[in-house]
Motif scaffolding. Structure first.
Motif, PDB file in Angstrom:
ATOM      1  N   ARG A 225       6.483 -23.949  12.810  1.00 56.98           N
ATOM      2  CA  ARG A 225       6.751 -25.245  13.441  1.00 56.98           C
ATOM      3  C   ARG A 225       7.235 -25.116  14.883  1.00 56.98           C
ATOM      4  O   ARG A 225       7.411 -26.112  15.576  1.00 56.98           O
ATOM      5  CB  ARG A 225       7.809 -26.016  12.627  1.00 56.98           C
ATOM      6  CG  ARG A 225       7.302 -26.486  11.261  1.00 56.98           C
ATOM      7  CD  ARG A 225       8.206 -27.577  10.696  1.00 56.98           C
ATOM      8  NE  ARG A 225       9.539 -27.083  10.412  1.00 56.98           N
ATOM      9  CZ  ARG A 225       9.952 -26.626   9.222  1.00 56.98           C
ATOM     10  NH1 ARG A 225       9.084 -26.592   8.208  1.00 56.98           N
ATOM     11  NH2 ARG A 225      11.176 -26.210   9.033  1.00 56.98           N
ATOM     12  N   LEU A 226       7.492 -23.879  15.341  1.00 56.32           N
ATOM     13  CA  LEU A 226       7.972 -23.689  16.711  1.00 56.32           C
ATOM     14  C   LEU A 226       6.871 -23.997  17.696  1.00 56.32           C
ATOM     15  O   LEU A 226       5.701 -23.671  17.495  1.00 56.32           O
ATOM     16  CB  LEU A 226       8.456 -22.238  16.903  1.00 56.32           C
ATOM     17  CG  LEU A 226       9.690 -21.807  16.122  1.00 56.32           C
ATOM     18  CD1 LEU A 226       9.978 -20.330  16.366  1.00 56.32           C
ATOM     19  CD2 LEU A 226      10.902 -22.651  16.493  1.00 56.32           C
ATOM     20  N   LYS A 227       7.271 -24.621  18.793  1.00 55.21           N
ATOM     21  CA  LYS A 227       6.324 -24.905  19.858  1.00 55.21           C
ATOM     22  C   LYS A 227       6.270 -23.730  20.816  1.00 55.21           C
ATOM     23  O   LYS A 227       7.312 -23.194  21.221  1.00 55.21           O
ATOM     24  CB  LYS A 227       6.737 -26.179  20.608  1.00 55.21           C
ATOM     25  CG  LYS A 227       6.716 -27.427  19.739  1.00 55.21           C
ATOM     26  CD  LYS A 227       7.116 -28.652  20.561  1.00 55.21           C
ATOM     27  CE  LYS A 227       7.084 -29.906  19.684  1.00 55.21           C
ATOM     28  NZ  LYS A 227       7.484 -31.110  20.475  1.00 55.21           N
TER      29      LYS A 227
END
Length: 231
Positions: A225-227
């Protein structure tokens, strides 16, 4: 002081082990601003009750004054915080005198007494951090006499510490985020195993852990989910 020439300001906060005139003179000679816990000499103790205190919150009041302990060549500024001791409050780790407990600093900083207090209390969590860096991040001994080499060594340790902290905050559940590195190693990497030799070939068999599998799956979900960072 052996610091790079481009460092223009140094501020020091230290405990009473540094509150001696030769140390303070060395700091002042190096133009270092400091807030150091004062040593409770008899002359300082006698001065505390008669000061004019101003309230800083519902519990504490503060004052500052010039004081020259025995053996010092000149007076320095002292900042004092005190709190009244209620009848039911019998335990304290602070210096007490009469019905008050006191905290006292000697300083050359141009801050209000409450500013000195808040500046000094920035070191409140330093000892556990220093202990962890020393025991778990190879900071028990400075490696050389070269300032540049030591600075690089400390930067590498700082990077490692920040990476571990970022991993904890990003990938682990909240109850794991304040664990030390040694406890993380124990929980994540110490898995029961058995070294066997079927057909005379060494094979390490590790115990299957559903807890670790669930933890790994949760980490991967959070990482996914990290950008990405665009530089």
């Amino acid at each position: 002081m052996n610091v790079p020439s481009d460092i223009r300001e140094i501020r020091l906060r230290a405990d009473s082990g540094f509150g001696f005139n030769p140390v303070l003179e060395r700091l002042e000679g190096g133009r270092i601003e400091y807030a150091v816990v004062a040593r409770m000499t008899s002359g300082l103790r006698r001065s505390l009750p008669g000061l004019k205190y101003d309230s800083v919150n519902s519990d504490w009041e503060m004052a500052d004054f010039e004081h020259c302990p025995h053996g010092w060549p000149h007076a320095r500024r002292f900042c004092v915080a005190r709190r009244f001791i209620p009848n039911d409050d019998t335990e304290t780790t602070l210096f007490s005198l009469g019905r008050h407990v006191y905290r006292v600093w000697v300083t050359n900083m141009n801050l209000t007494p409450s500013g000195i207090w808040h500046f000094y209390d920035g070191r409140a969590a330093m000892e556990p951090r220093i202990g962890e860096l020393r025991e778990n991040f190879a900071l028990r001994k400075i490696p050389s006499r070269s300032f540049a080499a030591n600075a690089l060594y400390l930067e590498i340790i700082r990077l490692a510490y920040n990476l571990v902290t970022a991993f904890q905050r990003t990938c682990l559940q909240e109850s794991w985020q304040n664990l030390t590195l040694s406890k993380l190693r124990f929980k994540l990497f110490l898995i029961p195993g058995e070294l066997t030799r079927p057909q005379n070939r060494p094979i390490l068999r590790l115990r299957q852990s559903s807890m670790l599998q669930e933890l790994a799956d949760d980490m991967l979900r959070k990482i996914g989910r990290l950008k990405p960072i665009v530089w």
